[in-house]
Each structure stands twice: as C-alpha cells, then as structure tokens.
Design a protein around this motif. Sequence first.
Motif, short mmCIF file in Angstrom:
data_model
loop_
_atom_site.label_atom_id
_atom_site.label_comp_id
_atom_site.label_asym_id
_atom_site.label_seq_id
_atom_site.Cartn_x
_atom_site.Cartn_y
_atom_site.Cartn_z
N GLU A 185 -14.15 0.84 3.30
CA GLU A 185 -14.09 0.64 4.75
C GLU A 185 -13.74 1.98 5.38
OE1 GLU A 185 -11.61 -2.66 5.95
OE2 GLU A 185 -12.01 -3.64 4.03
N THR A 240 -8.35 7.04 0.64
CA THR A 240 -6.97 6.75 1.06
C THR A 240 -6.17 6.08 -0.05
OG1 THR A 240 -7.65 4.61 1.99
CG2 THR A 240 -7.60 6.49 3.49
N TRP A 241 -6.83 5.42 -0.99
CA TRP A 241 -6.15 4.72 -2.08
C TRP A 241 -5.88 5.62 -3.28
CZ3 TRP A 241 -9.48 5.37 -5.99
CH2 TRP A 241 -10.86 5.42 -5.70
N GLY A 274 0.80 -1.22 0.00
CA GLY A 274 0.00 0.00 0.00
C GLY A 274 0.83 1.27 0.00
N ASP A 295 -8.28 5.79 10.36
CA ASP A 295 -6.91 5.44 10.73
C ASP A 295 -5.89 6.30 9.98
OD1 ASP A 295 -7.98 3.51 12.38
OD2 ASP A 295 -7.58 1.84 11.00
N PHE A 296 -6.14 6.53 8.71
CA PHE A 296 -5.26 7.37 7.89
C PHE A 296 -5.19 8.78 8.48
CE2 PHE A 296 -4.84 10.53 4.48
CZ PHE A 296 -3.69 10.11 3.85
N SER A 311 -14.99 10.69 2.86
CA SER A 311 -14.22 9.54 2.42
C SER A 311 -15.06 8.64 1.51
CB SER A 311 -13.77 8.73 3.64
OG SER A 311 -13.24 7.48 3.22
N ASP A 319 -13.78 5.64 0.72
CA ASP A 319 -13.24 4.31 0.98
C ASP A 319 -14.37 3.34 1.28
OD1 ASP A 319 -10.16 4.31 1.21
OD2 ASP A 319 -10.75 6.14 2.27
N GLN A 326 -13.16 2.82 8.33
CA GLN A 326 -12.11 2.76 9.35
C GLN A 326 -10.74 3.08 8.75
OE1 GLN A 326 -12.81 2.43 12.69
NE2 GLN A 326 -10.67 3.04 12.92
N LYS A 327 -10.53 2.73 7.47
CA LYS A 327 -9.26 3.05 6.81
C LYS A 327 -9.05 4.56 6.77
CE LYS A 327 -8.74 -0.94 3.78
NZ LYS A 327 -8.66 -1.42 2.40
#
Length: 197
Positions: A129, A95-96, A26, A135-136, A125, A127, A131-132
């Motif tokens: 998920e 995040t990706w 990642g 966390d990010f 977001s 995303d 939570q990602k």
Amino acid sequence: MNKKVKKNLLEYGITGTIILTLFLTGLHTEVFGFVQRGVLKTGLMNPDVEAKSNPKEQAKKPKADFNMSLINSKGERVEMEEFRGKVIFFNMWATWCPPCVAEMPGINNMYNDVKGEEVAFIMLSLDNEFQKAIDFNKRKGYDFEVYKLAGNLPQMYASQAIPTTYIIDADGNLALTHQGMGDYDTQEFKEFLDGLK
C-alpha cells in the motif's frame, strides 16, 4: 509449582507480551531500526566507494536501464528517463523493513546536503500500500520524494535484498550497487557522488 518456575513463567509471559505488542502495533520496525542505526554509525555497513572509484572498476560499469515508470506521492507519473544526465541515488525500501528505516535519517541528511540540479533521488517504496510509504515519509519529516512502480522493474534492478541502493552516474552507467543498509551521510560518499557528475 515452585518459586523458580513461577518466576520464569512470569518473565517469559512479560517478554512475550512486550514482543507481541511491538509486532501488533508495528513499533517493532522502529525499535529494530533504532538499534540498527547504532550499527550504521560503526561504519561497518558503509558502501565500498573506494573500490568503485578505481579506474579499472569504472571501465567495467554497465549501462543503467532507464526504462522504468514511477508514480510519486502526488499521484503524478514520472519516467526514469527524465533523470538521465544526472547522478541518480536509487534506493528500494519499505516501511516494514527495519534496515530501511535505520538508514532513512542518514539518507535524508545526505539528500539535503547534495540535492539540486545534478543529483536526483528515487526512493522506491516496495510497500503493498503506497499510502503507508507516503504517510511514513510525512510523519518522519523526510524531505525527499517517494515513488512506487507504475510498471515493471527492469531486470538489472531485481534484488533479493532490501534495502538495495543503486548509484547511476551522469553518463548513465551503473556506478555502484549496495545491498543491505548503509550510512550514506558521510563525506566520503558525498565526494564519491560529486565525482560522478
């Protein structure tokens, strides 16, 4: 096999291993984000706030759709309607997404310069998920709140590109739409936001 072919195979193997490792861990998002932050500093990707400050352009502004429900990182439901009367910086990211990661430090700096009662930030977001994203945000030490959708995204905010940023003025008009990454940590952009209060 001659030495040149062996050398080429070795170089391709090492390069391929590095690329594969970046993608599997990642870290590719961070690496590409780092490179794109350099591109942002050139000013080529800045949102065109000068044209949007033109009185003729301001007269064309459509009304923003406030019919959107969100969930914040604490699990609380927030209605976009709660932000009516404020200038809203609304950014859709993931995040990706390397361009999203690239513009985040500048957004955080700008957030810390303009946050307050008159400017609200919706960092939505995309995303799968949530939570990602939480966390990010914690890992990076960003100060703004992150949100996920708790219902449908209003049609006027549907975009084929991320990041996409919408700026809504205090009168509830859509003042700016910027698709792709941007450097929002500029004096010009902060003055543009200030003029929308």
